[in-house]
Design a protein around this motif. Sequence first.
Motif, PDB file in Angstrom:
ATOM      1  N   ALA A   1       1.014  -1.071   0.093  1.00  0.00           N
ATOM      2  CA  ALA A   1      -0.186   0.006  -0.129  1.00  0.00           C
ATOM      3  C   ALA A   1       0.981   1.241   0.007  1.00  0.00           C
ATOM      4  CB  ALA A   1      -0.888  -0.049   1.252  1.00  0.00           C
ATOM      5  N   ILE A   2       0.442   2.091  -0.911  1.00  0.00           N
ATOM      6  CA  ILE A   2       1.655   3.462  -0.919  1.00  0.00           C
ATOM      7  C   ILE A   2       0.538   4.650  -0.988  1.00  0.00           C
ATOM      8  CG2 ILE A   2       3.358   4.606  -2.382  1.00  0.00           C
ATOM      9  CD1 ILE A   2       4.425   1.695  -3.246  1.00  0.00           C
ATOM     10  N   ILE A   3       0.951   5.600  -0.562  1.00  0.00           N
ATOM     11  CA  ILE A   3       0.125   6.940  -0.846  1.00  0.00           C
ATOM     12  C   ILE A   3       1.011   7.740  -1.860  1.00  0.00           C
ATOM     13  CG2 ILE A   3      -0.417   9.460   0.379  1.00  0.00           C
ATOM     14  CD1 ILE A   3      -0.575   7.738   2.825  1.00  0.00           C
ATOM     15  N   PHE A   4       0.283   8.489  -2.664  1.00  0.00           N
ATOM     16  CA  PHE A   4       0.766   9.073  -3.646  1.00  0.00           C
ATOM     17  C   PHE A   4       0.133  10.284  -4.160  1.00  0.00           C
ATOM     18  CE2 PHE A   4      -2.951   7.391  -5.865  1.00  0.00           C
ATOM     19  CZ  PHE A   4      -3.296   8.243  -6.764  1.00  0.00           C
ATOM     20  N   HIS A   5       0.933  11.294  -4.505  1.00  0.00           N
ATOM     21  CA  HIS A   5       0.452  12.540  -4.766  1.00  0.00           C
ATOM     22  C   HIS A   5       1.227  13.013  -6.239  1.00  0.00           C
ATOM     23  CE1 HIS A   5       0.345  13.019  -0.203  1.00  0.00           C
ATOM     24  NE2 HIS A   5      -0.525  13.921  -0.521  1.00  0.00           N
ATOM     25  N   GLU A   6       0.466  13.538  -7.101  1.00  0.00           N
ATOM     26  CA  GLU A   6       0.624  13.476  -8.660  1.00  0.00           C
ATOM     27  C   GLU A   6       0.155  14.873  -9.102  1.00  0.00           C
ATOM     28  OE1 GLU A   6      -1.199  11.054 -12.516  1.00  0.00           O
ATOM     29  OE2 GLU A   6      -1.723  10.455 -10.319  1.00  0.00           O
TER      30      GLU A   6
ATOM     31  N   ASP B   1      -4.159  18.331  -9.683  1.00  0.00           N
ATOM     32  CA  ASP B   1      -3.449  17.923  -8.539  1.00  0.00           C
ATOM     33  C   ASP B   1      -4.373  16.627  -8.072  1.00  0.00           C
ATOM     34  OD1 ASP B   1      -1.640  19.756  -8.082  1.00  0.00           O
ATOM     35  OD2 ASP B   1      -3.130  21.198  -7.782  1.00  0.00           O
ATOM     36  N   ILE B   2      -3.751  15.462  -7.820  1.00  0.00           N
ATOM     37  CA  ILE B   2      -4.356  14.320  -7.576  1.00  0.00           C
ATOM     38  C   ILE B   2      -3.717  13.467  -6.330  1.00  0.00           C
ATOM     39  CG2 ILE B   2      -4.984  11.706  -8.475  1.00  0.00           C
ATOM     40  CD1 ILE B   2      -4.790  12.877 -11.148  1.00  0.00           C
ATOM     41  N   ALA B   3      -4.311  13.073  -5.386  1.00  0.00           N
ATOM     42  CA  ALA B   3      -3.661  12.321  -4.322  1.00  0.00           C
ATOM     43  C   ALA B   3      -4.598  11.273  -3.843  1.00  0.00           C
ATOM     44  CB  ALA B   3      -3.676  13.422  -3.190  1.00  0.00           C
ATOM     45  N   GLY B   4      -3.950  10.217  -3.528  1.00  0.00           N
ATOM     46  CA  GLY B   4      -4.677   9.043  -3.117  1.00  0.00           C
ATOM     47  C   GLY B   4      -3.901   7.912  -2.459  1.00  0.00           C
ATOM     48  N   THR B   5      -4.319   6.597  -2.679  1.00  0.00           N
ATOM     49  CA  THR B   5      -3.639   5.608  -2.401  1.00  0.00           C
ATOM     50  C   THR B   5      -3.866   4.465  -3.313  1.00  0.00           C
ATOM     51  OG1 THR B   5      -4.192   6.033   0.145  1.00  0.00           O
ATOM     52  CG2 THR B   5      -3.403   3.733  -0.446  1.00  0.00           C
ATOM     53  N   PHE B   6      -2.769   3.542  -3.551  1.00  0.00           N
ATOM     54  CA  PHE B   6      -2.878   2.472  -4.292  1.00  0.00           C
ATOM     55  C   PHE B   6      -2.498   1.265  -3.446  1.00  0.00           C
ATOM     56  CE2 PHE B   6       1.144   4.182  -5.789  1.00  0.00           C
ATOM     57  CZ  PHE B   6       2.000   2.919  -6.099  1.00  0.00           C
ATOM     58  N   TRP B   7      -2.854   0.141  -4.128  1.00  0.00           N
ATOM     59  CA  TRP B   7      -2.483  -1.349  -3.390  1.00  0.00           C
ATOM     60  C   TRP B   7      -2.044  -2.151  -4.498  1.00  0.00           C
ATOM     61  CZ3 TRP B   7      -6.622   1.799  -2.105  1.00  0.00           C
ATOM     62  CH2 TRP B   7      -6.801   2.201  -0.876  1.00  0.00           C
TER      63      TRP B   7
ATOM     64  N   HIS C   1      -2.802  -8.091  -8.789  1.00  0.00           N
ATOM     65  CA  HIS C   1      -4.155  -7.167  -8.584  1.00  0.00           C
ATOM     66  C   HIS C   1      -3.628  -5.660  -8.363  1.00  0.00           C
ATOM     67  CE1 HIS C   1      -7.909  -6.799  -6.242  1.00  0.00           C
ATOM     68  NE2 HIS C   1      -8.036  -6.205  -7.108  1.00  0.00           N
ATOM     69  N   PHE C   2      -4.327  -4.922  -8.718  1.00  0.00           N
ATOM     70  CA  PHE C   2      -3.935  -3.264  -8.738  1.00  0.00           C
ATOM     71  C   PHE C   2      -5.201  -2.460  -8.444  1.00  0.00           C
ATOM     72  CE2 PHE C   2      -3.779   1.096 -10.329  1.00  0.00           C
ATOM     73  CZ  PHE C   2      -2.652   1.773  -9.642  1.00  0.00           C
ATOM     74  N   LEU C   3      -5.113  -1.855  -7.176  1.00  0.00           N
ATOM     75  CA  LEU C   3      -6.256  -1.034  -6.903  1.00  0.00           C
ATOM     76  C   LEU C   3      -5.957   0.565  -6.616  1.00  0.00           C
ATOM     77  CD1 LEU C   3      -6.220  -4.130  -4.977  1.00  0.00           C
ATOM     78  CD2 LEU C   3      -8.675  -3.100  -4.775  1.00  0.00           C
ATOM     79  N   LYS C   4      -6.817   1.224  -6.719  1.00  0.00           N
ATOM     80  CA  LYS C   4      -6.406   2.909  -6.571  1.00  0.00           C
ATOM     81  C   LYS C   4      -7.732   3.488  -6.382  1.00  0.00           C
ATOM     82  CE  LYS C   4      -5.469   5.377 -10.037  1.00  0.00           C
ATOM     83  NZ  LYS C   4      -6.414   6.499 -10.177  1.00  0.00           N
TER      84      LYS C   4
ATOM     85  N   ASN D   1       4.959  11.211  -6.777  1.00  0.00           N
ATOM     86  CA  ASN D   1       5.631  11.147  -5.707  1.00  0.00           C
ATOM     87  C   ASN D   1       4.920  10.186  -4.777  1.00  0.00           C
ATOM     88  OD1 ASN D   1       7.947  13.216  -5.945  1.00  0.00           O
ATOM     89  ND2 ASN D   1       6.068  14.295  -6.300  1.00  0.00           N
ATOM     90  N   LEU D   2       5.697   9.111  -4.340  1.00  0.00           N
ATOM     91  CA  LEU D   2       5.275   7.902  -3.654  1.00  0.00           C
ATOM     92  C   LEU D   2       5.709   8.104  -2.089  1.00  0.00           C
ATOM     93  CD1 LEU D   2       5.652   5.093  -6.045  1.00  0.00           C
ATOM     94  CD2 LEU D   2       4.120   6.871  -6.070  1.00  0.00           C
ATOM     95  N   SER D   3       4.857   7.802  -1.106  1.00  0.00           N
ATOM     96  CA  SER D   3       5.402   7.832   0.311  1.00  0.00           C
ATOM     97  C   SER D   3       4.588   6.760   1.048  1.00  0.00           C
ATOM     98  CB  SER D   3       5.327   9.210   1.007  1.00  0.00           C
ATOM     99  OG  SER D   3       3.929   9.575   0.907  1.00  0.00           O
ATOM    100  N   ASN D   4       4.798   6.647   2.359  1.00  0.00           N
ATOM    101  CA  ASN D   4       4.133   5.697   3.261  1.00  0.00           C
ATOM    102  C   ASN D   4       4.018   4.129   2.757  1.00  0.00           C
ATOM    103  OD1 ASN D   4       3.463   8.536   3.853  1.00  0.00           O
ATOM    104  ND2 ASN D   4       2.829   7.707   5.898  1.00  0.00           N
ATOM    105  N   TYR D   5       5.126   3.552   2.441  1.00  0.00           N
ATOM    106  CA  TYR D   5       5.112   2.239   2.205  1.00  0.00           C
ATOM    107  C   TYR D   5       4.735   1.237   2.992  1.00  0.00           C
ATOM    108  CZ  TYR D   5       6.906  -2.188   0.179  1.00  0.00           C
ATOM    109  OH  TYR D   5       7.071  -3.485   0.011  1.00  0.00           O
ATOM    110  N   THR D   6       3.622   0.483   2.846  1.00  0.00           N
ATOM    111  CA  THR D   6       3.204  -0.563   3.777  1.00  0.00           C
ATOM    112  C   THR D   6       2.805  -1.931   3.251  1.00  0.00           C
ATOM    113  OG1 THR D   6       0.997   0.384   3.951  1.00  0.00           O
ATOM    114  CG2 THR D   6       2.385   1.259   5.835  1.00  0.00           C
ATOM    115  N   VAL D   7       2.884  -2.855   4.322  1.00  0.00           N
ATOM    116  CA  VAL D   7       2.493  -4.120   3.627  1.00  0.00           C
ATOM    117  C   VAL D   7       0.920  -4.581   4.491  1.00  0.00           C
ATOM    118  CG1 VAL D   7       3.020  -6.692   3.426  1.00  0.00           C
ATOM    119  CG2 VAL D   7       4.769  -4.986   3.252  1.00  0.00           C
ATOM    120  N   VAL D   8       0.000  -4.978   3.629  1.00  0.00           N
ATOM    121  CA  VAL D   8      -1.287  -5.133   4.340  1.00  0.00           C
ATOM    122  C   VAL D   8      -1.583  -6.698   3.691  1.00  0.00           C
ATOM    123  CG1 VAL D   8      -1.907  -2.780   4.578  1.00  0.00           C
ATOM    124  CG2 VAL D   8      -2.432  -4.132   2.637  1.00  0.00           C
ATOM    125  N   LEU D   9      -2.346  -7.507   4.620  1.00  0.00           N
ATOM    126  CA  LEU D   9      -2.777  -8.828   3.906  1.00  0.00           C
ATOM    127  C   LEU D   9      -3.859  -8.675   2.883  1.00  0.00           C
ATOM    128  CD1 LEU D   9      -2.795 -10.863   7.328  1.00  0.00           C
ATOM    129  CD2 LEU D   9      -1.395 -10.836   5.207  1.00  0.00           C
TER     130      LEU D   9
END
Length: 483
Positions: free
Chosen positions: A42-47, A65-71, A76-79, A226-234
């Motif tokens: 899971a990564i937060i992005f600003h675009e 200006d776009i901001a969100g999260t993708f997994w 599988h890709f989700l956003k 720009n990507l930030s706050n990288y985490t791993v989720v089940l």
Amino acid sequence: MKIATLFLLLCLSFSHNDVQAKDLLKACCDKQVPVDDDRYRAIIFHEKRNELYHSSEPWQQMTYDIAGTFWYNSKHFLKQDTLRSGQRTLYSKTSLKGNELLLMDYGSKALTPVTPQLLTEQLLESARYTPALLLQYFREHKVTATRRADTKIYTYTTLIGDIRVTLYINSLSERVDKIGILANDELRGDVLTSISYLGYTTDGLFCYPGQIRIERVNGKLVDEVNLSNYTVVLHPPQLLDAPEDYAVADKKDPVPEIKKARYAGHIYLLNMPHTGVRSLVVEFDSFLLVAEAPLNTINGELIIREARKIAPHKPIRYFTFGHHHPHYLGGLRAFVYAGATILGTPDDETYVRYLATAQHSLSPDSLQRKPRPLQYEIVRDSLLISDGNMSMMIYHIGEQSGHTRDYLVYYFPQEKMLYEGDLVWVRNNGPAVKAGPTQKGLYKAITALGIDVREVLQSWGTGFPDYKMDISFEDLKQSVTAP
């Protein structure tokens, strides 16, 4: 003996390179998107995203200006994200897994119908945020290195649909440095998107870029993610639910057709319902003039064939377009190939030259197969086209149109008719509605020119049955003076 030894060493070297290239794709996948790991990153992005729009000049851009999260994992890709532009705030959600695409686009509350083309588009779109799905696609399709670009970069190229996609993998870091996407644009030809992955961060065995730079339309548009706050989720969130009747269906394009109508003895209108445009053909004593050719070369060729039926032995000497938007300029290349002189404003010459010389190697048209030089004649304030018996005036009303800087209109003094692209919107029924800026602009331009206009004909808008395409000057005047 020495020659045999050298030959053996070369063979071993080539063999080692082939093995290295073969293993490199697997090694890159293992680092960036491990196949046997079902967990999600899971990564937060600003675009910052730039788009061409319905602008007053060619190549003008609008920034979002776009901001969100993708997994994502390998399958599988989700956003989900929020887009802001000026005072507008819009939302979107995406889930792509194999052949299942769920997309709720900006400003919509319903899922977008899915076509094979949209599936491919969204697979490539995911590369704006992570190379994961494309890496897995290349691995599943057993794409091999096509060449070694230098001592450390290997390239892998394949076609996804009719789009050429290339991975550039660094053999030292075993990471994707860049992805190149070459697609056909019906107006601009071969259009390259380059996605560069920068500032990689390693988290244990896995790595991801901190910044992504996207150059689109051959470098005309540049975006940054720009990507930030990288985490791993089940488990990622359930953004969208698939409908029970989910299906991927081919989009049926309308069948190109053309309907000819004679306006006056020497003036013809060619209606193309599949484009919403009426083109203009004017027959002079020894030549033809065509105005407006929508969207692409195919439509341009369709117009040329119909024009030649009108006067088989007369060449098309001139092609002109009301302004630079695709519904008027899109068929330009067919007329360059036919040897016509293109009439346009000084502001449009560079743009027209770009379109006329653009490569169309992925979907070759007549001008790609047999190039011809562009012949461009500038219309400054006005230009008279005449054969001594009849005449038409081309007027550059520009910003007075309230639409674009390059706006041209065509006036026929004998018929007292003015032909324009898309400025007048008068309803078929009901009282006069107060005119908008483009309608007022045209009325003021006609008044300032001092020309006697009885009727205004519009090119674009045949798909809007509630509006008139042939507008009396009195109707135009009433809309301008309406309360």
